[in-house]
Motif scaffolding. Structure first.
Motif, short mmCIF file in Angstrom:
data_model
loop_
_atom_site.label_atom_id
_atom_site.label_comp_id
_atom_site.label_asym_id
_atom_site.label_seq_id
_atom_site.Cartn_x
_atom_site.Cartn_y
_atom_site.Cartn_z
N SER A 181 0.83 -1.21 0.00
CA SER A 181 0.00 0.00 0.00
C SER A 181 0.86 1.26 0.00
O SER A 181 0.58 2.22 -0.73
CB SER A 181 -0.94 -0.01 1.20
OG SER A 181 -0.22 -0.08 2.42
N SER A 203 -7.55 -4.71 -2.71
CA SER A 203 -8.48 -5.82 -2.61
C SER A 203 -7.89 -6.89 -1.70
O SER A 203 -6.73 -7.29 -1.89
CB SER A 203 -8.76 -6.41 -4.00
OG SER A 203 -9.73 -7.43 -3.92
N GLY A 204 -8.67 -7.33 -0.72
CA GLY A 204 -8.16 -8.28 0.24
C GLY A 204 -7.01 -7.65 1.02
O GLY A 204 -7.14 -6.57 1.57
N ASN A 205 -5.86 -8.31 1.01
CA ASN A 205 -4.70 -7.77 1.72
C ASN A 205 -3.61 -7.30 0.77
O ASN A 205 -2.43 -7.28 1.12
CB ASN A 205 -4.13 -8.83 2.68
CG ASN A 205 -3.64 -10.06 1.94
OD1 ASN A 205 -3.87 -10.23 0.74
ND2 ASN A 205 -2.94 -10.95 2.65
N HIS A 206 -4.01 -6.91 -0.45
CA HIS A 206 -3.01 -6.50 -1.44
C HIS A 206 -3.47 -5.23 -2.17
O HIS A 206 -4.67 -4.95 -2.27
CB HIS A 206 -2.78 -7.61 -2.46
CG HIS A 206 -1.65 -7.33 -3.40
ND1 HIS A 206 -0.40 -6.93 -2.98
CD2 HIS A 206 -1.59 -7.37 -4.76
CE1 HIS A 206 0.38 -6.75 -4.03
NE2 HIS A 206 -0.32 -7.00 -5.11
N SER A 207 -2.48 -4.46 -2.64
CA SER A 207 -2.75 -3.23 -3.38
C SER A 207 -1.90 -3.20 -4.64
O SER A 207 -0.78 -3.73 -4.65
CB SER A 207 -2.42 -1.99 -2.53
OG SER A 207 -3.14 -1.98 -1.33
N GLY A 254 -11.49 -1.25 -5.30
CA GLY A 254 -11.25 -2.50 -4.62
C GLY A 254 -12.21 -2.75 -3.47
O GLY A 254 -13.12 -1.96 -3.20
N SER A 255 -12.00 -3.88 -2.78
CA SER A 255 -12.92 -4.32 -1.74
C SER A 255 -12.31 -4.28 -0.34
O SER A 255 -12.94 -4.72 0.61
CB SER A 255 -13.37 -5.76 -2.05
OG SER A 255 -12.25 -6.62 -2.16
N SER A 256 -11.12 -3.75 -0.20
CA SER A 256 -10.48 -3.70 1.10
C SER A 256 -11.18 -2.67 1.99
O SER A 256 -11.72 -1.66 1.51
CB SER A 256 -9.01 -3.31 0.96
OG SER A 256 -8.44 -2.98 2.21
N ASN A 257 -11.15 -2.91 3.30
CA ASN A 257 -11.74 -1.97 4.23
C ASN A 257 -11.02 -0.62 4.22
O ASN A 257 -11.59 0.41 4.57
CB ASN A 257 -11.68 -2.54 5.67
CG ASN A 257 -12.61 -3.71 5.85
OD1 ASN A 257 -13.62 -3.83 5.16
ND2 ASN A 257 -12.28 -4.59 6.77
#
Length: 261
Positions: A181, A203-207, A254-257
Protein backbone atom coordinates in the motif's frame (compact mmCIF):
# COMPACT_ATOMS: atom_id res chain seq x y z
CA UNK A 1 6.81 19.30 -3.21
CA UNK A 2 10.16 18.89 -1.53
CA UNK A 3 13.26 19.61 -3.58
CA UNK A 4 16.26 17.33 -3.71
CA UNK A 5 18.89 19.44 -2.01
CA UNK A 6 21.96 17.42 -2.86
CA UNK A 7 23.56 16.85 -6.22
CA UNK A 8 22.77 13.28 -7.20
CA UNK A 9 24.76 11.00 -9.48
CA UNK A 10 22.94 8.06 -10.99
CA UNK A 11 24.90 5.34 -12.77
CA UNK A 12 23.13 2.89 -15.07
CA UNK A 13 25.00 -0.04 -16.63
CA UNK A 14 24.01 -1.05 -20.14
CA UNK A 15 25.61 -4.00 -21.88
CA UNK A 16 25.46 -6.23 -24.91
CA UNK A 17 26.47 -9.87 -25.01
CA UNK A 18 27.30 -12.01 -27.99
CA UNK A 19 27.79 -15.77 -27.89
CA UNK A 20 31.15 -16.74 -26.47
CA UNK A 21 32.11 -13.18 -25.55
CA UNK A 22 32.20 -11.35 -22.26
CA UNK A 23 29.72 -8.55 -21.60
CA UNK A 24 30.79 -5.11 -22.83
CA UNK A 25 29.91 -2.64 -20.06
CA UNK A 26 29.44 1.06 -20.64
CA UNK A 27 29.16 3.35 -17.63
CA UNK A 28 27.96 6.93 -17.77
CA UNK A 29 27.43 9.36 -14.90
CA UNK A 30 24.74 12.03 -14.81
CA UNK A 31 24.69 14.92 -12.38
CA UNK A 32 21.44 16.46 -11.16
CA UNK A 33 21.21 19.92 -9.69
CA UNK A 34 18.49 20.61 -7.05
CA UNK A 35 15.10 19.65 -8.48
CA UNK A 36 11.61 18.98 -7.23
CA UNK A 37 11.14 15.23 -6.82
CA UNK A 38 8.94 14.65 -9.92
CA UNK A 39 11.27 16.81 -12.02
CA UNK A 40 14.24 14.73 -10.87
CA UNK A 41 12.55 11.50 -11.93
CA UNK A 42 11.56 13.03 -15.29
CA UNK A 43 15.17 14.07 -15.86
CA UNK A 44 16.41 10.62 -14.87
CA UNK A 45 13.98 9.01 -17.34
CA UNK A 46 15.07 11.36 -20.14
CA UNK A 47 18.70 10.43 -19.52
CA UNK A 48 18.14 6.68 -19.47
CA UNK A 49 15.18 6.06 -21.79
CA UNK A 50 17.40 5.03 -24.70
CA UNK A 51 19.28 2.54 -22.52
CA UNK A 52 16.08 1.02 -21.17
CA UNK A 53 14.70 0.85 -24.71
CA UNK A 54 17.62 -1.29 -25.85
CA UNK A 55 17.17 -3.60 -22.86
CA UNK A 56 13.37 -3.82 -22.71
CA UNK A 57 11.95 -3.03 -26.16
CA UNK A 58 10.52 -6.45 -27.06
CA UNK A 59 7.37 -6.11 -24.94
CA UNK A 60 6.88 -2.54 -26.18
CA UNK A 61 6.90 -3.70 -29.80
CA UNK A 62 4.51 -6.56 -29.03
CA UNK A 63 2.03 -4.08 -27.54
CA UNK A 64 2.39 -1.76 -30.54
CA UNK A 65 1.98 -4.57 -33.08
CA UNK A 66 -1.00 -6.09 -31.30
CA UNK A 67 -2.86 -2.79 -30.96
CA UNK A 68 -1.96 -0.96 -34.20
CA UNK A 69 0.17 1.60 -32.36
CA UNK A 70 2.98 3.57 -33.96
CA UNK A 71 6.20 2.30 -32.29
CA UNK A 72 8.21 5.29 -33.58
CA UNK A 73 5.82 7.88 -32.13
CA UNK A 74 7.68 9.91 -29.49
CA UNK A 75 4.62 10.15 -27.22
CA UNK A 76 4.24 6.36 -27.23
CA UNK A 77 7.90 5.84 -26.43
CA UNK A 78 7.88 8.44 -23.67
CA UNK A 79 4.66 7.27 -22.04
CA UNK A 80 5.49 3.57 -22.19
CA UNK A 81 9.04 3.85 -20.91
CA UNK A 82 8.21 6.45 -18.25
CA UNK A 83 5.85 3.97 -16.61
CA UNK A 84 8.13 1.01 -17.28
CA UNK A 85 11.22 2.71 -15.83
CA UNK A 86 9.38 3.96 -12.74
CA UNK A 87 8.05 0.45 -12.19
CA UNK A 88 11.58 -0.97 -12.48
CA UNK A 89 12.76 1.57 -9.89
CA UNK A 90 9.95 1.01 -7.38
CA UNK A 91 9.23 -2.71 -7.61
CA UNK A 92 10.20 -5.60 -5.40
CA UNK A 93 9.97 -9.26 -6.42
CA UNK A 94 7.52 -10.67 -3.87
CA UNK A 95 5.69 -9.90 -0.61
CA UNK A 96 8.52 -11.03 1.65
CA UNK A 97 10.61 -9.02 4.10
CA UNK A 98 13.66 -7.47 2.40
CA UNK A 99 12.52 -8.37 -1.10
CA UNK A 100 13.89 -5.71 -3.42
CA UNK A 101 14.11 -4.66 -7.05
CA UNK A 102 17.18 -4.78 -9.27
CA UNK A 103 17.94 -1.02 -9.35
CA UNK A 104 16.82 0.82 -6.20
CA UNK A 105 17.08 -1.00 -2.87
CA UNK A 106 13.63 -0.20 -1.44
CA UNK A 107 13.02 -3.24 0.75
CA UNK A 108 9.57 -4.68 1.28
CA UNK A 109 8.80 -4.75 5.01
CA UNK A 110 5.61 -6.12 6.48
CA UNK A 111 3.60 -3.92 8.84
CA UNK A 112 0.99 -4.48 11.54
CA UNK A 113 2.20 -8.02 12.22
CA UNK A 114 3.78 -9.60 15.28
CA UNK A 115 6.73 -9.57 15.35
CA UNK A 116 6.90 -6.40 13.27
CA UNK A 117 10.15 -6.27 11.23
CA UNK A 118 10.02 -2.46 11.31
CA UNK A 119 10.71 -2.60 15.03
CA UNK A 120 14.22 -3.83 14.12
CA UNK A 121 15.00 -0.91 11.80
CA UNK A 122 17.62 1.62 12.99
CA UNK A 123 18.42 5.18 12.02
CA UNK A 124 21.87 5.33 10.42
CA UNK A 125 22.55 8.73 11.98
CA UNK A 126 22.37 7.68 15.63
CA UNK A 127 22.00 3.87 15.68
CA UNK A 128 18.64 4.25 17.41
CA UNK A 129 15.73 1.92 16.78
CA UNK A 130 12.72 3.48 15.07
CA UNK A 131 10.62 1.69 17.68
CA UNK A 132 12.43 3.65 20.41
CA UNK A 133 11.86 6.99 18.67
CA UNK A 134 8.83 9.24 18.98
CA UNK A 135 7.04 9.97 15.70
CA UNK A 136 7.12 13.48 14.17
CA UNK A 137 4.24 15.76 15.25
CA UNK A 138 2.30 15.13 12.03
CA UNK A 139 2.23 11.41 12.92
CA UNK A 140 1.37 11.96 16.55
CA UNK A 141 -1.38 9.34 16.56
CA UNK A 142 1.24 6.58 16.16
CA UNK A 143 3.04 5.10 19.15
CA UNK A 144 6.55 5.15 17.62
CA UNK A 145 8.36 6.14 14.42
CA UNK A 146 8.41 2.47 13.41
CA UNK A 147 4.61 2.30 13.50
CA UNK A 148 4.01 5.10 11.01
CA UNK A 149 2.13 4.26 7.82
CA UNK A 150 4.57 5.65 5.30
CA UNK A 151 2.75 8.34 3.33
CA UNK A 152 3.93 9.30 -0.19
CA UNK A 153 5.72 12.39 1.13
CA UNK A 154 7.69 10.36 3.67
CA UNK A 155 8.38 7.49 1.25
CA UNK A 156 9.60 9.75 -1.58
CA UNK A 157 11.47 12.37 0.46
CA UNK A 158 13.41 9.60 2.23
CA UNK A 159 14.16 7.95 -1.10
CA UNK A 160 16.02 10.96 -2.52
CA UNK A 161 18.12 11.83 0.53
CA UNK A 162 21.85 12.19 -0.04
CA UNK A 163 22.65 9.19 2.19
CA UNK A 164 20.63 6.14 3.32
CA UNK A 165 18.56 6.96 6.39
CA UNK A 166 17.88 3.46 7.74
CA UNK A 167 19.57 0.12 8.28
CA UNK A 168 18.90 -3.31 9.75
CA UNK A 169 21.28 -6.05 10.78
CA UNK A 170 19.75 -8.31 8.16
CA UNK A 171 19.16 -5.91 5.28
CA UNK A 172 22.00 -3.41 5.45
CA UNK A 173 21.34 0.27 4.76
CA UNK A 174 18.53 1.72 2.62
CA UNK A 175 16.89 5.08 1.97
CA UNK A 176 13.21 4.14 2.01
CA UNK A 177 11.01 1.11 2.55
CA UNK A 178 7.39 0.04 2.38
CA UNK A 179 4.93 -2.71 1.73
CA UNK A 180 2.36 -2.79 -1.08
CA UNK A 181 0.00 0.00 0.00
CA UNK A 182 2.80 2.46 0.85
CA UNK A 183 4.73 1.66 -2.32
CA UNK A 184 1.69 2.09 -4.58
CA UNK A 185 0.60 5.32 -2.86
CA UNK A 186 4.05 6.79 -3.56
CA UNK A 187 4.00 5.49 -7.13
CA UNK A 188 0.59 7.01 -7.90
CA UNK A 189 1.45 10.27 -6.12
CA UNK A 190 4.57 10.59 -8.28
CA UNK A 191 2.88 9.68 -11.57
CA UNK A 192 -0.01 12.05 -10.77
CA UNK A 193 2.49 14.88 -10.30
CA UNK A 194 3.79 13.90 -13.76
CA UNK A 195 0.24 14.49 -15.09
CA UNK A 196 -0.71 10.84 -15.56
CA UNK A 197 -4.19 9.64 -14.60
CA UNK A 198 -4.02 6.88 -12.02
CA UNK A 199 -5.42 5.26 -8.90
CA UNK A 200 -4.72 2.52 -6.37
CA UNK A 201 -6.85 -0.61 -6.11
CA UNK A 202 -6.89 -2.40 -2.74
CA UNK A 203 -8.48 -5.82 -2.61
CA UNK A 204 -8.16 -8.28 0.24
CA UNK A 205 -4.70 -7.77 1.72
CA UNK A 206 -3.01 -6.50 -1.44
CA UNK A 207 -2.75 -3.23 -3.38
CA UNK A 208 -1.65 -2.34 -6.90
CA UNK A 209 -1.66 0.70 -9.19
CA UNK A 210 -3.70 1.35 -12.33
CA UNK A 211 -3.18 4.15 -14.85
CA UNK A 212 -4.92 5.30 -18.01
CA UNK A 213 -2.20 6.06 -20.55
CA UNK A 214 -2.92 7.69 -23.95
CA UNK A 215 -1.14 6.16 -26.95
CA UNK A 216 -1.10 7.09 -30.65
CA UNK A 217 -2.29 4.63 -33.28
CA UNK A 218 -0.89 4.31 -36.79
CA UNK A 219 -3.84 6.31 -38.18
CA UNK A 220 -2.89 9.13 -35.74
CA UNK A 221 -5.95 8.63 -33.54
CA UNK A 222 -5.53 8.31 -29.79
CA UNK A 223 -6.41 5.30 -27.66
CA UNK A 224 -6.16 4.97 -23.90
CA UNK A 225 -4.69 1.90 -22.25
CA UNK A 226 -5.36 0.56 -18.79
CA UNK A 227 -1.94 -0.14 -17.31
CA UNK A 228 -1.88 -2.41 -14.27
CA UNK A 229 1.31 -2.00 -12.25
CA UNK A 230 2.13 -4.29 -9.34
CA UNK A 231 5.20 -2.99 -7.54
CA UNK A 232 5.21 -5.91 -5.11
CA UNK A 233 5.19 -8.86 -7.51
CA UNK A 234 6.99 -7.07 -10.36
CA UNK A 235 4.28 -7.24 -13.02
CA UNK A 236 3.23 -4.71 -15.66
CA UNK A 237 0.22 -5.22 -17.96
CA UNK A 238 -1.09 -3.03 -20.80
CA UNK A 239 -4.72 -3.50 -21.83
CA UNK A 240 -6.86 -1.49 -24.30
CA UNK A 241 -9.40 0.63 -22.46
CA UNK A 242 -12.97 1.41 -23.52
CA UNK A 243 -13.73 5.07 -22.71
CA UNK A 244 -17.31 4.05 -21.95
CA UNK A 245 -15.95 2.19 -18.92
CA UNK A 246 -14.40 5.33 -17.40
CA UNK A 247 -17.05 5.91 -14.72
CA UNK A 248 -16.90 2.29 -13.58
CA UNK A 249 -13.09 2.39 -13.59
CA UNK A 250 -13.02 5.59 -11.50
CA UNK A 251 -15.37 4.06 -8.93
CA UNK A 252 -13.58 0.73 -8.62
CA UNK A 253 -10.99 1.07 -5.86
CA UNK A 254 -11.25 -2.50 -4.62
CA UNK A 255 -12.92 -4.32 -1.74
CA UNK A 256 -10.48 -3.70 1.10
CA UNK A 257 -11.74 -1.97 4.23
CA UNK A 258 -8.96 0.61 3.77
CA UNK A 259 -9.42 1.07 0.01
CA UNK A 260 -10.86 4.60 0.30
CA UNK A 261 -8.02 5.68 2.61
Amino acid sequence: MKKINSLLIIVIFSFSVSCGQEADFHVQNYEYEPLAIPDFFLALIDNHLEGFYHLENSYYHLICQGNDLDPAESQNLKNYFTISILHDLFTTQTAANYSRGEIFYIPYLWHWVNPNPRHRVYFVENDRLLSNTNPPPEFGNYQTYADIDRTPYLFLSDLVLEKPKYYTERGGSFSSFGWCSEREMAFIALTTLMNFEGKIVASGNHSWSELLIPMIKNDRSQEKFRVIVDNTFNTLQWRPFDQNDLTAWNNDIGSSNLASW
